[in-house]
Design a protein around this motif. Structure first.
Motif, short mmCIF file in Angstrom:
data_model
loop_
_atom_site.label_atom_id
_atom_site.label_comp_id
_atom_site.label_asym_id
_atom_site.label_seq_id
_atom_site.Cartn_x
_atom_site.Cartn_y
_atom_site.Cartn_z
N LEU B 39 0.83 -1.21 0.00
CA LEU B 39 0.00 0.00 0.00
C LEU B 39 0.87 1.26 0.00
O LEU B 39 0.63 2.18 -0.78
CB LEU B 39 -0.92 0.00 1.23
N LEU B 40 1.89 1.26 0.84
CA LEU B 40 2.70 2.47 0.97
C LEU B 40 3.61 2.69 -0.25
O LEU B 40 3.95 3.83 -0.57
CB LEU B 40 3.46 2.46 2.30
N VAL B 42 2.48 2.13 -3.23
CA VAL B 42 1.56 2.78 -4.17
C VAL B 42 1.40 4.26 -3.80
O VAL B 42 1.39 5.14 -4.67
CB VAL B 42 0.19 2.06 -4.20
N TYR B 46 2.42 7.79 -6.20
CA TYR B 46 1.65 8.99 -6.53
C TYR B 46 2.24 10.25 -5.89
O TYR B 46 2.04 11.36 -6.37
CB TYR B 46 0.18 8.80 -6.11
N PHE B 47 2.94 10.06 -4.81
CA PHE B 47 3.59 11.16 -4.10
C PHE B 47 4.78 11.70 -4.93
O PHE B 47 5.02 12.91 -4.98
CB PHE B 47 4.08 10.61 -2.75
N LYS B 71 -5.75 10.16 -5.49
CA LYS B 71 -5.41 8.75 -5.30
C LYS B 71 -4.87 8.53 -3.89
O LYS B 71 -5.26 7.58 -3.20
CB LYS B 71 -4.37 8.30 -6.34
N VAL B 74 -7.51 8.36 -1.21
CA VAL B 74 -8.29 7.12 -1.04
C VAL B 74 -7.41 5.96 -0.55
O VAL B 74 -7.92 4.98 0.00
CB VAL B 74 -9.07 6.70 -2.32
N LEU B 75 -6.11 6.08 -0.73
CA LEU B 75 -5.20 5.02 -0.27
C LEU B 75 -4.95 5.11 1.24
O LEU B 75 -4.96 4.09 1.94
CB LEU B 75 -3.87 5.10 -1.02
N PRO B 77 -6.68 6.12 3.81
CA PRO B 77 -7.67 5.55 4.74
C PRO B 77 -7.68 4.03 4.80
O PRO B 77 -8.40 3.45 5.62
CB PRO B 77 -9.01 6.09 4.19
N MET B 78 -6.91 3.36 3.94
CA MET B 78 -6.81 1.91 4.02
C MET B 78 -5.78 1.47 5.07
O MET B 78 -5.72 0.29 5.43
CB MET B 78 -6.43 1.33 2.65
N ASP B 81 -7.16 -0.47 8.09
CA ASP B 81 -7.53 -1.85 7.72
C ASP B 81 -6.29 -2.74 7.65
O ASP B 81 -6.28 -3.87 8.15
CB ASP B 81 -8.20 -1.88 6.34
#
Lengths: 154, 154
Positions: B39-40, B42, B46-47, B71, B74-75, B77-78, B81
């Motif tokens: 996740l990080l 990804v 984008y960063f 993008k 929305v990433l 907040p995951m 989880d």
């Protein structure tokens, strides 16, 4: 932008990813492969519980289906961004087939179809288990259509 | 759900991730670590381009800033989880510090703040380079606040 903030951001990226500041094309290709694999691991994370519901290994929970499908629906449209870099010339540990970059429009279209099926699943979750599981099957089919064409078969 | 569809989904997950069908707690912990790292990666993808704009290594492009910040928004907040599984008892290659699971509410709050800063950056992109770069600095600061507390320092 102040030099302090720039230094902060540089340190942040150096510890998070060598991709942006990578010196070599090999490093950039390696990071590209790890990043796209990372995206699909996150997709699988949200896919998994719905799959266990389909196998009746855990109880059906429409709220979880909706929440997870919504996550999948925002993740799958990132596939074209993350596969835009053609890494076929590099020696990488990857199951991505080189024909992704020969048929990139079709690959991206299949990713888009999958994203639409994920959105449809999120919507179907309100209509009960039967509707949701049918929509989940269609999402799985859309995933498979892309894997069959563009992923190494194990 | 038909057996054919179930078989399809099983094959899909077996080739995508062992997480869901993993036999052992060790395997599940390993997959959890790889998934959150994914996740990080990804997020970093984008960063990166916005960072290069901040360093003036590529021209400022407000459309890219907006799209990428959306993008990231929305990433991030995951994160709650994907870090919900406490892997502190496992021997993993990870830079995640065990105090994540001692202070999980604070960790999750910091992730949420970062997500809000990403949304603010997406909104600021319409207000020109100065506003966007200020908002980007604030996003970087929010990322750093979490890294400083919960990530191994290199």
């Amino acid at each position: 932008m102040s030099k302090t903030i720039l230094a902060l951001l540089t340190a942040l990226l150096l510890t998070t990813s060598t991709a942006v500041l990578a010196a070599s094309a090999d490093e950039r290709a390696q990071t590209a492969a790890e990043t796209r694999q990372g995206l699909l691991k996150v997709v699988a994370r949200y896919f998994g519980p719905i799959f266990l519901m389909a196998r009746e290994q855990i109880p059906y929970d429409g709220d979880v289906v909706k929440a997870n499908a919504e996550k999948i629906a925002v993740l799958l449209p990132m596939i074209p961004d993350l596969f835009a870099a053609d890494t076929s010339a590099f020696d990488l540990e990857t199951e991505a087939l080189n024909n992704i970059w020969e048929d990139l429009d079709d690959f991206n279209a299949k990713a888009q179809t999958s994203a639409e099926k994920a959105s449809a699943l999120a919507a179907a979750a309100a209509n009960g288990q039967g509707a949701a599981m049918q929509a989940f099957g269609e999402l799985g089919g859309a995933c498979k259509a892309c894997h069959d064409n563009y992923r190494q078969q194990n």
